[in-house]
Design an enzyme around this catalytic site. Structure first.
Site, PDB file in Angstrom:
ATOM      1  CB  SER A 140       1.814   5.955  -6.057  1.00  0.00           C
ATOM      2  OG  SER A 140       0.677   5.142  -6.315  1.00  0.00           O
ATOM      3  CE1 TYR A 153       0.562   9.113 -10.081  1.00  0.00           C
ATOM      4  CE2 TYR A 153      -0.017   6.802  -9.782  1.00  0.00           C
ATOM      5  CZ  TYR A 153       0.195   8.061  -9.255  1.00  0.00           C
ATOM      6  OH  TYR A 153       0.053   8.273  -7.902  1.00  0.00           O
TER       7      TYR A 153
END
Length: 270
Positions: A140, A153
């Site tokens: 990400s 995350y």
């Protein structure tokens, strides 16, 4: 990639589904893995109507302990030889750290880190024997900096990036490639999973199809990592020019405002 076999996790929608179409378009056979049998069947139908490739489906939840070994065993039992592994499955939660229970975080870490690592370990041996193929790990844009209000995350995706690049270096002379794809904002159902009270600014998001193209192109070009999305320049530049403390303050200010306003503007999605 013609006649190669590609295993894709999280393949029932979003970037995973886009990867499936991109690989099939290049003549690859597919093993599609996701929790939803119905979702997998729909993707398989679309692909087989459009491309002359073989598609195998395996429905399972990769966020539980032991799932990687079970998946590996199923592919062995079906005599499916994996040439390319695309670790796309992952999820995040968006909000204050204490807003979510430990069970949620354990599942997130199991899927984003443990299962991904185990799958790399299990399938890498066969690739090294053949001296070909490789792995695409989807991280990400959040892997490039600490992200308050998505701390677990972003930390899990930092692991994916660092692990992938280290593995890339280890395997340089083996014929096996490892590429880490770091998408920024992408139009998928990620935001709904991350926090269904948070709305999405569509203008900030790239299509899953574009992200998959960028990832696959980077892999075939033997890149250790690639960025995609409309925020990729910002994400790549900021960590170079700001100190860690300034970057953290800026990140915290931006994402606190996002959470308080119930709006996501800079979030990768799968």
């Amino acid at each position: 990639m013609k006649s190669k076999t590609v295993l894709i996790t999280g393949a029932s929608s979003g970037i995973g589904e886009a990867f499936a179409h991109e690989c099939a378009n290049k003549g690859a056979n597919l093993i599609l893995v996701a929790r939803s049998q119905v979702g997998l069947a729909e993707v398989s139908k679309k692909i087989q109507e459009k491309y002359q490739v073989q598609v195998a489906l395996i429905a399972m939840d990769l966020s539980v302990e032991g799932a990687a070994q079970e998946l590996f065993q199923q592919t062995k039992d079906k005599e499916l030889d994996v040439d390319i592994l695309i670790n796309n499955a992952g999820f995040g939660k968006w909000g204050r750290f204490e807003d979510f229970d430990l069970r949620t975080y354990k599942g997130m870490l199991q899927l984003n880190i443990n299962t991904l690592t185990e799958l790399c370990y299990l399938y890498l041996g066969g690739m090294k024997i053949k001296r070909s193929g490789g792995i695409i790990n989807v991280a990400s844009g959040a892997a490039l900096m600490p992200v308050p209000y998505a701390g677990v995350y972003s930390a899990s995706k930092s692991y994916v990036l660092n692990f992938s690049e280290a593995l890339y270096n280890e395997l340089e002379e083996t014929g096996v490639t490892v590429t880490c794809l770091c998408p920024s904002g992408t139009k998928t159902n990620f935001a709904a999973v991350a926090n269904n009270e948070v709305s999405v600014d569509e203008k900030q998001y790239e299509t899953a199809e574009h992200v998959a193209k960028v990832g696959l192109h980077g892999f075939l070009a033997n890149r250790s990592y690639v960025l995609s999305g409309k925020q990729k320049m910002l994400l790549s530049i900021l960590p170079r020019f700001l100190s860690r403390s300034k970057l953290l303050k800026l990140s915290g200010k931006i994402f606190k405002k996002i959470v308080n306003n119930k709006k996501i503007g800079l979030m990768e999605g799968r």
